[in-house]
Design a protein around this motif. Sequence first.
Motif, PDB file in Angstrom:
ATOM      1  N   MET A   1       4.311  19.635 -10.310  1.00  0.00           N
ATOM      2  CA  MET A   1       4.816  18.428  -9.648  1.00  0.00           C
ATOM      3  C   MET A   1       4.871  18.674  -8.140  1.00  0.00           C
ATOM      4  SD  MET A   1       8.465  16.459 -10.147  1.00  0.00           S
ATOM      5  CE  MET A   1       8.108  16.073 -11.867  1.00  0.00           C
ATOM      6  N   GLU A   2       4.339  17.738  -7.386  1.00  0.00           N
ATOM      7  CA  GLU A   2       4.319  17.874  -5.929  1.00  0.00           C
ATOM      8  C   GLU A   2       5.725  17.668  -5.384  1.00  0.00           C
ATOM      9  OE1 GLU A   2       2.250  15.751  -2.032  1.00  0.00           O
ATOM     10  OE2 GLU A   2       1.555  15.289  -4.064  1.00  0.00           O
ATOM     11  N   LYS A   3       6.135  18.583  -4.491  1.00  0.00           N
ATOM     12  CA  LYS A   3       7.469  18.473  -3.910  1.00  0.00           C
ATOM     13  C   LYS A   3       7.389  17.753  -2.570  1.00  0.00           C
ATOM     14  CE  LYS A   3       7.261  23.144  -1.893  1.00  0.00           C
ATOM     15  NZ  LYS A   3       7.900  24.464  -1.852  1.00  0.00           N
ATOM     16  N   ASN A   4       8.364  16.902  -2.330  1.00  0.00           N
ATOM     17  CA  ASN A   4       8.417  16.152  -1.083  1.00  0.00           C
ATOM     18  C   ASN A   4       9.416  16.836  -0.153  1.00  0.00           C
ATOM     19  OD1 ASN A   4       8.333  14.295   0.944  1.00  0.00           O
ATOM     20  ND2 ASN A   4       9.422  12.684  -0.158  1.00  0.00           N
ATOM     21  N   VAL A   5       8.892  17.531   0.864  1.00  0.00           N
ATOM     22  CA  VAL A   5       9.736  18.259   1.810  1.00  0.00           C
ATOM     23  C   VAL A   5      10.205  17.284   2.884  1.00  0.00           C
ATOM     24  CG1 VAL A   5       9.880  20.173   3.432  1.00  0.00           C
ATOM     25  CG2 VAL A   5       8.465  20.397   1.365  1.00  0.00           C
ATOM     26  N   GLY A  11      12.858  27.674   8.447  1.00  0.00           N
ATOM     27  CA  GLY A  11      12.044  28.154   7.331  1.00  0.00           C
ATOM     28  C   GLY A  11      12.544  27.760   5.958  1.00  0.00           C
ATOM     29  N   VAL A  12      13.748  27.191   5.861  1.00  0.00           N
ATOM     30  CA  VAL A  12      14.318  26.777   4.565  1.00  0.00           C
ATOM     31  C   VAL A  12      14.033  25.298   4.349  1.00  0.00           C
ATOM     32  CG1 VAL A  12      16.422  26.528   3.198  1.00  0.00           C
ATOM     33  CG2 VAL A  12      16.129  28.521   4.690  1.00  0.00           C
ATOM     34  N   GLU A  13      13.371  24.993   3.240  1.00  0.00           N
ATOM     35  CA  GLU A  13      12.983  23.616   2.954  1.00  0.00           C
ATOM     36  C   GLU A  13      14.142  22.815   2.355  1.00  0.00           C
ATOM     37  OE1 GLU A  13       8.241  24.316   1.938  1.00  0.00           O
ATOM     38  OE2 GLU A  13       9.680  24.079   0.293  1.00  0.00           O
ATOM     39  N   ILE A  14      14.233  21.582   2.783  1.00  0.00           N
ATOM     40  CA  ILE A  14      15.143  20.622   2.148  1.00  0.00           C
ATOM     41  C   ILE A  14      14.266  19.557   1.500  1.00  0.00           C
ATOM     42  CG2 ILE A  14      16.942  18.887   2.505  1.00  0.00           C
ATOM     43  CD1 ILE A  14      17.964  20.558   4.815  1.00  0.00           C
ATOM     44  N   LEU A  15      14.320  19.507   0.174  1.00  0.00           N
ATOM     45  CA  LEU A  15      13.450  18.627  -0.586  1.00  0.00           C
ATOM     46  C   LEU A  15      14.125  17.287  -0.863  1.00  0.00           C
ATOM     47  CD1 LEU A  15      12.204  21.223  -3.240  1.00  0.00           C
ATOM     48  CD2 LEU A  15      11.262  20.762  -0.963  1.00  0.00           C
ATOM     49  N   GLU A  16      13.299  16.299  -1.159  1.00  0.00           N
ATOM     50  CA  GLU A  16      13.845  15.003  -1.548  1.00  0.00           C
ATOM     51  C   GLU A  16      14.695  15.152  -2.811  1.00  0.00           C
ATOM     52  OE1 GLU A  16      12.435  10.367  -2.278  1.00  0.00           O
ATOM     53  OE2 GLU A  16      10.924  11.972  -2.215  1.00  0.00           O
ATOM     54  N   GLU A  45      22.834  15.301   6.792  1.00  0.00           N
ATOM     55  CA  GLU A  45      24.024  16.044   6.369  1.00  0.00           C
ATOM     56  C   GLU A  45      23.636  17.381   5.745  1.00  0.00           C
ATOM     57  OE1 GLU A  45      27.253  15.390   6.922  1.00  0.00           O
ATOM     58  OE2 GLU A  45      26.416  13.776   8.169  1.00  0.00           O
ATOM     59  N   LEU A  46      22.561  17.372   4.945  1.00  0.00           N
ATOM     60  CA  LEU A  46      22.101  18.626   4.330  1.00  0.00           C
ATOM     61  C   LEU A  46      21.563  19.586   5.382  1.00  0.00           C
ATOM     62  CD1 LEU A  46      20.374  17.389   1.040  1.00  0.00           C
ATOM     63  CD2 LEU A  46      22.651  18.368   1.345  1.00  0.00           C
ATOM     64  N   ILE A  47      20.946  19.063   6.421  1.00  0.00           N
ATOM     65  CA  ILE A  47      20.480  19.912   7.530  1.00  0.00           C
ATOM     66  C   ILE A  47      21.670  20.613   8.180  1.00  0.00           C
ATOM     67  CG2 ILE A  47      19.511  19.856   9.872  1.00  0.00           C
ATOM     68  CD1 ILE A  47      17.609  17.636   8.852  1.00  0.00           C
ATOM     69  N   LYS A  48      22.744  19.852   8.419  1.00  0.00           N
ATOM     70  CA  LYS A  48      23.943  20.438   9.036  1.00  0.00           C
ATOM     71  C   LYS A  48      24.544  21.508   8.131  1.00  0.00           C
ATOM     72  CE  LYS A  48      25.028  16.152  11.493  1.00  0.00           C
ATOM     73  NZ  LYS A  48      25.907  14.950  11.530  1.00  0.00           N
ATOM     74  N   GLN A  49      24.590  21.209   6.826  1.00  0.00           N
ATOM     75  CA  GLN A  49      25.122  22.192   5.880  1.00  0.00           C
ATOM     76  C   GLN A  49      24.309  23.473   5.893  1.00  0.00           C
ATOM     77  OE1 GLN A  49      25.785  20.723   1.915  1.00  0.00           O
ATOM     78  NE2 GLN A  49      26.841  18.866   2.621  1.00  0.00           N
ATOM     79  N   GLU A  50      22.980  23.316   5.941  1.00  0.00           N
ATOM     80  CA  GLU A  50      22.108  24.487   5.956  1.00  0.00           C
ATOM     81  C   GLU A  50      22.304  25.297   7.231  1.00  0.00           C
ATOM     82  OE1 GLU A  50      19.707  27.394   4.793  1.00  0.00           O
ATOM     83  OE2 GLU A  50      20.361  25.721   3.518  1.00  0.00           O
ATOM     84  N   LEU A  51      22.469  24.632   8.342  1.00  0.00           N
ATOM     85  CA  LEU A  51      22.716  25.336   9.611  1.00  0.00           C
ATOM     86  C   LEU A  51      24.024  26.133   9.544  1.00  0.00           C
ATOM     87  CD1 LEU A  51      21.629  22.580  12.171  1.00  0.00           C
ATOM     88  CD2 LEU A  51      20.511  24.798  11.797  1.00  0.00           C
TER      89      LEU A  51
END
Length: 247
Positions: A1-5, A11-16, A45-51
């Motif tokens: 299954m193709e992942k939607n980044v 370097g850490v991907e956040i996927l749909e 929000e997920l970007i902020k959490q990852e940071l």
Amino acid sequence: MEKNVMAVVNGVEILESDVDRFIDLMGNRALPYKNPEGKKQLCEELIKQELIIQDCYNKKLDESEAFVKEITEIKRSILAKHFLNELFSDIKVSDEEIKEYYEENKNLFMSKYVFKAKHILVESEEKAKELKKRAENGESFEELAMECSMCPSKEVGGDLGEFTQGQMVLEFENTCIDSEVGKVSEPVKTQFGYHIIKLESKVAPEQLSLEEVKDEIEKSIIKAKEQIAYVSKMDSLMKVSNVERNY
């Protein structure tokens, strides 16, 4: 299954699919975000959490004494939960057990009294007795309530509408149970003052059917079985363990 980044953070991907899981966790609050623009907002929000997480790892906060101690406590709590889940996993209740419990404890499964009543609330017993006498001598109970009652229900002639057993303070409720419909009660003292009560209607408790209480009975039996299983397991663990008590 193709992942939607949807984003890449150092370097850490956040996927749909990550955003979709976030939406699922939000429950009813997620409705405004179930669209492309909403997903973008949640992705931020997920970007902020990852940071935040990455910064914590960079500072080695995950190796701090406080963090390690907290993780240990969380693991112990989760393990205890899984211990109980495993211990109780085989506990079941049959229809026969439910029926037997019902037949042996029918008195526990009764509906509650349902009342309709009017009342007058005053500060003293003397005033309550005076109003009771006036009502019995033909004066309108409703007009007396509007004139003399301290309760907000005075605006509707003291009418409390319909209420069930357990909704009123105990002294008031007991008077309703003992009173005769249509008659004015003797003064009854509660934390609010002195009441005289005119009962409009009273429906006595009735036996609830097995179907009405089946779920309640099942929960009660399961709880009892869980307690027995827990005590038995603790006894067996105690017998094979060395426990030193310093108290």
